[in-house]
Scaffold this motif. Structure first.
Motif, short mmCIF file in Angstrom:
data_model
loop_
_atom_site.label_atom_id
_atom_site.label_comp_id
_atom_site.label_asym_id
_atom_site.label_seq_id
_atom_site.Cartn_x
_atom_site.Cartn_y
_atom_site.Cartn_z
N GLU A 605 0.84 -1.19 0.00
CA GLU A 605 0.00 0.00 0.00
C GLU A 605 0.89 1.25 0.00
OE1 GLU A 605 -3.98 -1.43 2.41
OE2 GLU A 605 -2.43 -0.32 3.49
N ARG A 606 0.35 2.27 -0.51
CA ARG A 606 1.04 3.56 -0.52
C ARG A 606 0.03 4.66 -0.18
NH1 ARG A 606 1.45 4.60 -6.99
NH2 ARG A 606 -0.59 5.60 -7.23
N LYS A 607 0.55 5.81 0.26
CA LYS A 607 -0.29 6.98 0.51
C LYS A 607 0.57 8.22 0.44
CE LYS A 607 0.00 7.70 5.52
NZ LYS A 607 0.48 9.06 5.42
N LYS A 608 -0.09 9.34 0.16
CA LYS A 608 0.60 10.62 0.24
C LYS A 608 0.88 10.94 1.70
CE LYS A 608 -1.68 12.34 -3.93
NZ LYS A 608 -2.60 13.32 -4.49
N LYS A 609 1.95 11.64 1.95
CA LYS A 609 2.39 11.84 3.33
C LYS A 609 1.35 12.60 4.15
CE LYS A 609 6.08 13.76 6.17
NZ LYS A 609 7.35 14.52 6.21
N LYS A 610 0.69 13.58 3.54
CA LYS A 610 -0.27 14.41 4.29
C LYS A 610 -1.67 13.83 4.25
CE LYS A 610 2.28 18.71 3.55
NZ LYS A 610 2.22 20.10 3.07
N SER A 611 -1.82 12.61 3.75
CA SER A 611 -3.14 12.00 3.65
C SER A 611 -3.23 10.84 4.62
CB SER A 611 -3.38 11.51 2.21
OG SER A 611 -4.59 10.79 2.13
N TYR A 612 -4.47 10.49 4.97
CA TYR A 612 -4.71 9.32 5.83
C TYR A 612 -5.15 8.10 5.02
CZ TYR A 612 -4.65 12.64 9.69
OH TYR A 612 -4.27 13.58 10.60
N VAL A 636 5.53 14.77 -5.35
CA VAL A 636 4.68 14.60 -4.17
C VAL A 636 5.31 13.56 -3.25
CG1 VAL A 636 2.38 13.96 -3.34
CG2 VAL A 636 2.63 15.21 -5.50
N GLU A 637 5.32 13.84 -1.93
CA GLU A 637 5.91 12.91 -0.96
C GLU A 637 4.96 11.72 -0.74
OE1 GLU A 637 8.91 14.64 2.21
OE2 GLU A 637 6.95 15.58 2.40
N TYR A 638 5.54 10.50 -0.75
CA TYR A 638 4.79 9.26 -0.53
C TYR A 638 5.41 8.47 0.61
CZ TYR A 638 2.28 9.85 -4.98
OH TYR A 638 1.47 10.29 -5.99
N GLU A 639 4.57 7.56 1.17
CA GLU A 639 5.03 6.54 2.12
C GLU A 639 4.50 5.18 1.66
OE1 GLU A 639 3.52 7.81 5.85
OE2 GLU A 639 5.16 9.23 6.24
N MET A 640 5.25 4.14 2.00
CA MET A 640 4.87 2.77 1.59
C MET A 640 4.81 1.89 2.83
SD MET A 640 4.90 3.07 -1.83
CE MET A 640 5.13 1.44 -2.51
N ARG A 641 3.94 0.86 2.77
CA ARG A 641 3.90 -0.18 3.80
C ARG A 641 3.48 -1.49 3.15
NH1 ARG A 641 -1.34 1.58 7.52
NH2 ARG A 641 -2.99 0.93 6.05
N SER A 657 7.46 3.39 5.43
CA SER A 657 8.81 3.74 4.97
C SER A 657 9.08 5.21 5.22
CB SER A 657 8.94 3.43 3.48
OG SER A 657 8.12 4.32 2.74
N GLN A 658 10.34 5.57 5.06
CA GLN A 658 10.68 6.99 5.12
C GLN A 658 10.01 7.72 3.96
OE1 GLN A 658 12.33 8.67 7.42
NE2 GLN A 658 12.60 6.80 8.65
#
Length: 1081
Positions: A605-612, A636-641, A657-658
């Motif tokens: 899964e991924r998401k934008k950093k400022k999103s829930y 755009v900044e992303y995070e992964m899990r 992730s960072q």
């Protein structure tokens, strides 16, 4: 009076329109963030009418306060609008030393705007302006009334009612109508000629058509029509008709001049009638306004009618104001304006004033206050709990003033819970056992004063949690599957909105008034909405089990509830580390402990950093530990899990992730081309890439290689930020290829190359001088101006540049020359006359050369003209002639300025400002004056420094007869000397100065000689003689006994010797006695 006019409104009431019977709201908003005290608002209709006392069935005043934005909202609602509600309104707001106001209008459609009720007795609480505002008769009612014949009314009315009828029907000539009415009352004899005569009188409105008809016995007979005894001729307005035995006279567009006696004559008989032209009713176009004044102030009630010079009637409380009371009331008429003036208003002048015309009326109220009512204590806002007591209290300066209490615009009546008291200056409103319906805006309105006092009653409602089950029983335990979302939605009530506190065991989770707050890793969310408090846990875990408590508080109290949460079916988490590189490739490094079941795949899964919101990347099983994520937004900044999935189910997600930003290389640079080339160097230039992406551009890399080789060599170390570069130390004669790349954090872009290989060899270019357009003609400069000539050229290799002036080399002390690869500059800091001439510049490359020439002209002021002469003088004209100056300033003389001056005043006046010739005629000179002239030379620089003056002057002779003054015989004013005041004998004290005086007259002035004992003393130093305006004085300095004696004054002139009656030199003498005294100490 408020002196600090500060804008308080954040939203002002706007003018509006409404149909009769509908509602309309006016809203005003005030920001109280910077105010120390609650703002006070007043609503007015017209200039002075305070609407606080008119709240009721047709008017509601409301007030709201938003604690978050600190904004007061004031609302005025008009219910079931009537035509009388139309007009101008005003809203005023004040807070201590700040004040603001705004005006707005209300227009009511669907009814007659001039119709007002005359009753004034409508039920209390209705928006009744009928007794206070403008009144006028309805035009529609006037039209619906049946037409009345003025002649019949005057015939039936008694004589005392004549003036009233004349005012009502607009009769201007009442006396003439009464005379005509008296003639109509005479009985007429029967006639054999007329079968039907004219009626005694007719009436027609101004501008309408009138038709008079008679019947005659003989159809062939001719008739005549007379107007006031004069025969009427057939015109466009007067039409005669004959139909059978009927005769008609038609008058079109009747005017006041048609108001007359009309007669129809047949032979010797006639019949007569009176025609009355009725003017249209005079209406009131601008109505009276209500006014409130202080005692002793001047009052002016003003209205405007539809016709100039119309008669109006003023009334006060139904009683007519006549000229008999002119000592108190003044009536002013100005065109269509009518004004009632009261110089000094008293309390007796209070009442309703009405102005009436024959077509309408208007009424206004005048209120006179003896003094301004002071407020010692204002009512304050109250906040109370249920069943408490609320007391509103105010204190005013006058004990006798009564008042009315209103709640939301409706009058408050005393009952079992409500008590109204008035003791001295204090007014109280007490409400026992306060209930929620008692909340609202309360207003106190003093009777007879146009202001009110307002306050708000706020009701406090204790907070309450509404849950069906609470505690530790099995019924109150909430079960949630591990990994699922837990959402606790708790209904709550309370006013004001309570603050919510969530705790787990002894641990405080969150405290919120309204806004959403989160804690920990973002799994816990607490939010509060109106009537609800929501607690959410994303992906419940075993550690989330426990007892949760929710506490709600507000100033009225608090409430608490416990909720037991149990998490079941938890899957053990699988720790993983996630590495993300800049090319969107996700690498998973497994660090999982051995378990009995084999993991089959992974879910990412991924998401934008400022999103829930997490978005799933794969829906099919993915078994590899490296994954390439696509379709991501650059910059755009992303995070992964990642989740691990086996046959049993899905584990908890790994730590995120960072944050990383996906980037891509830029597009290739564009427009690469050769700018210049020599035997060992080449200059390249290009433009920036069209697409730079989200990352900053680090620079450009340039490479080259020989033609036919694939070995690219960097042109320099590192990167350059410029879009041009010079590459040196290249082999002469070799064919080389060049390319450029753009670099950012993602790496190099695609290269851009030259279209073909370039031979490293300098190309010879013929020298060419490009003379600027402004230098292709003579360059003209003034003395001491700076000369800076920039001459561009081309040529390779760099040419040899040579400057010369008139075929000679330049003087380096006066002229500076600077050369570059593309231009040459000639510079002269302060130009002089000798710098004028033809300058040549020559470029030479080997045997090829190019030349160009530039002409420079340095100009200066001209010298003065020469030899100005007056050639002729005749009449009022003078002919002048002169020669041009020797020095023309190195440019053409454009003209001469001719000036003249009168020798009496020597003020110079310009005769000709720019005269081209060297001779002229000066005309229009003044007779009897003498003139001189001067000439200035003028060129493009200006006037000469010195003028040339005329050597002679020109006298304008007077023409006509010569005046010969009359001759008179000279009068002989000579007179022999005569003493008018004699000398007087006197005694003086020794040692003190003494004087002897006398006066003499004579023409010419006589010669005076003083004598002592007949001895001349004129030359002795002890004596001083004075003569002023005929008064002769002899001063004796410090006389002693020796100075005593007989003194004589003698006056002699030429006229005295010729006199026979008076002997010349007749003396006037006196005797002087000198005394001494002794002082003893």
């Amino acid at each position: 009076m408020k002196t600090d006019l500060t804008g308080l409104f954040t939203e002002k009431p706007q003018s509006g329109e409404v149909t009769v019977g509908e509602n309309i709201n006016f809203v005003a908003k005030v920001n109280a963030a910077s105010l120390l005290k609650k703002p006070t608002i007043k609503w007015f209709k017209g200039k002075w009418m305070d609407l606080a006392s008119k709240s009721g069935k047709n008017l509601q005043l409301k007030e709201l306060y938003d604690r978050n934005s600190k904004v007061y909202t004031f609302e005025m609602q008009i219910i079931a609008a009537k035509p009388s509600f139309a007009g101008a309104y005003r809203c005023e707001v004040s807070s201590r030393d700040k004040f603001d106001s705004c005006n707005f209008d209300l227009t009511v459609h669907g009814g007659c705007p001039h119709t007002h009720s005359m009753d004034g007795s409508e039920e209390a609480g209705e928006l009744d302006f009928s007794a206070l505002l403008k009144k006028s008769a309805s035009k529609s009612q006037v039209k619906n009334e049946p037409d009345e014949d003025v002649w019949e009314i005057l015939q039936k009315a008694p004589a005392s009612e004549y003036e009233k009828i004349a005012f009502q029907y607009g009769i201007t000539d009442l006396r003439g109508m009464l005379k005509r009415l008296k003639k109509m009352k005479k009985e007429e004899k029967k006639s054999e000629v007329f079968l039907k005569k004219l009626d005694p009188a007719y009436q027609v409105e101004k501008g309408h058509k009138m038709k008079l008809c008679i019947e005659v016995a003989n159809e062939d007979v001719d008739v005549k029509w007379l107007k006031n005894g004069q025969e009427i001729q057939s015109t466009g307005r007067y039409i005669f008709e004959s139909v059978g035995n009927k005769r008609y006279l038609t008058i079109n567009h009747c005017s006041l001049s048609d108001d007359a006696t009309y007669t129809c004559v047949v032979g010797d008989e006639k019949c007569t009638t009176e025609l009355f032209v009725k003017e249209p009713p005079v209406t009131i176009t601008s109505h009276l306004e209500d006014q409130m004044v202080m005692k002793g102030e001047r009052v002016e009630l003003e209205c405007e009618v539809s016709e100039e010079g119309a008669t109006v009637k003023w009334e006060k409380d139904g009683v007519e104001l006549t000229r008999d009371e002119s000592f108190k009331y003044r009536f002013k008429k100005d065109g269509r304006k009518h004004v009632l003036i009261i110089n000094e208003a008293t309390k007796e002048d209070c009442g309703h004033y009405t102005v009436k015309t024959n077509g309408g009326e208007s009424m206004s109220e005048l209120m006179v206050s003896e003094k301004e009512l002071e407020v010692y204590q204002n009512i304050a806002d109250l906040t109370v709990k249920a069943k408490d007591e609320a007391v509103f209290k105010c204190e005013v300066s006058d004990e006798t003033v009564k008042g009315i209490w209103y709640k939301n615009g409706v009058e408050v009546k005393a009952d079992a819970r409500t008590n109204i008291t008035h003791i001295g200056r204090i007014h109280k409103l007490t409400i026992d056992d306060v209930k929620p319906e008692d909340q609202g805006d309360y207003t106190f309105v003093p009777e007879g004063y146009a202001f009110n006092l307002s306050a708000k009653l706020n009701f406090l409602d204790p907070p309450k949690i509404h849950l069906d089950c609470m505690g530790h029983t099995s019924d109150s335990t909430i079960m949630v599957v591990a990994g699922n979302k837990l959402r606790l939605d708790v209904p709550i009530t309370g006013d004001p909105a309570p603050t919510v506190v969530w705790t787990k065991g002894e641990k405080h989770i969150a405290s919120i008034p309204i806004l959403v707050m989160t804690e920990g890793d973002g799994r816990l969310h607490v939010e509060s909405t109106k009537g609800h408090c929501i607690f959410t846990i994303e992906g419940a875990d075993k550690q989330d089990e426990g007892l949760y408590s929710v506490i709600v508080r507000n100033p009225a109290g608090e409430d608490k509830a416990d909720i037991n949460v149990k998490v079941v079916g938890k899957i053990q988490p699988l720790p993983t580390r996630i590495f993300v590189d800049t090319f969107f490739i996700l690498s998973l490094v497994k660090e999982m402990r051995q378990i009995s079941l084999i993991r089959l795949c992974y879910v990412l899964e991924r998401k934008k950093k400022k999103s829930y919101r997490w978005m799933r990347l794969n829906f099919d099983p993915y078994t590899d530990t490296t994954y390439e994520a696509k379709r991501m937004i650059e910059g755009v900044e992303y995070e992964m899990r990642v989740y691990a999935v086996n046959a049993i189910g899905m584990s908890c997600h790994s730590a995120a992730s960072q944050p990383f930003i996906p980037v891509a290389p830029t597009s290739e640079p564009v427009g690469l081309c050769v700018d210049d080339i020599s035997d060992t160097t080449i200059s390249l230039k290009w433009r920036t890439p069209e697409h730079l992406g989200s990352s900053e551009l680090d620079g450009y890399g340039v490479e080259y290689c020989k033609e036919g080789s694939d070995e690219w060599v960097p042109a320099f170390e590192g990167l350059t930020e410029r879009t041009s570069v010079i590459i040196r130390d290249l082999p002469t004669g070799e064919k080389m290829q060049f390319r450029v790349r753009a670099y950012n954090m993602a790496g190099p872009s695609a290269p851009t190359s030259l279209a073909q290989a370039v031979t490293i060899r300098e190309i010879m270019q013929k020298p060419k001088i490009w003379i600027p357009r402004n230098l292709r003609q003579t360059l003209i400069k003034k003395v001491e101006e700076t000369i800076n000539l920039v001459i561009p050229f081309q040529g390779k290799p760099r040419p040899v540049i040579t400057w010369s002036k008139d075929g000679e080399h330049l003087n380096p002390k006066q002229v500076s020359v600077r050369n570059s690869d593309t231009d040459t500059i000639l510079f002269i800091r302060k130009s002089e006359r000798k710098d004028s001439g033809k300058y040549e510049v020559k470029l030479q490359i080997e045997n090829v050369e190019d030349t160009a020439s530039i002409s420079i002209q340095i100009v200066d002021l001209p010298g003065s003209p020469e030899k100005l002469k007056i050639m002729d003088v005749w009449g009022f004209n003078v002919a002048l002639e002169w020669k041009p100056p020797k020095d023309n300033g190195n440019c053409e003389i454009t003209g001469y300025m001719v000036q003249k001056a009168d020798k009496k005043t020597m003020e110079w006046y310009t005769v000709y400002e720019l005269y081209r010739r060297t001779n002229c005629v000066v005309a229009d000179l003044i007779m009897g004056n003498e003139y001189i002239f001067r000439i200035y030379a003028v060129n493009m620089v200006g006037l000469s420094l010195e003028p040339c003056f005329s050597a002679d002057s020109a006298y304008i002779q007077k023409t006509g007869f010569e005046y010969k003054p009359p001759t008179y015989k000279e009068h002989d004013f000579s007179e022999a000397p005569k003493f008018t005041h004699p000398l007087v004998s006197r005694s003086v004290i020794a040692g003190y100065n003494a004087t002897l005086s006398c006066s003499v007259r004579g023409i010419p002035k006589p010669k005076v000689t003083w004598y002592k004992n007949k001895m001349d003393i004129s030359n002795e130093a002890k004596y001083r003689m004075f003569s002023k305006q005929g008064v002769l004085t002899l001063e004796i300095r410090k006389p002693c006994s020796f100075d005593g004696g007989v003194y004589m004054c003698k006056a002699v002139n030429a006229s005295g010797e010729d006199a026979l009656l008076n002997t010349p030199g007749l003396p006037t003498n006196c005797q002087l006695h000198c005394h001494s005294c002794m002082l003893s100490g």
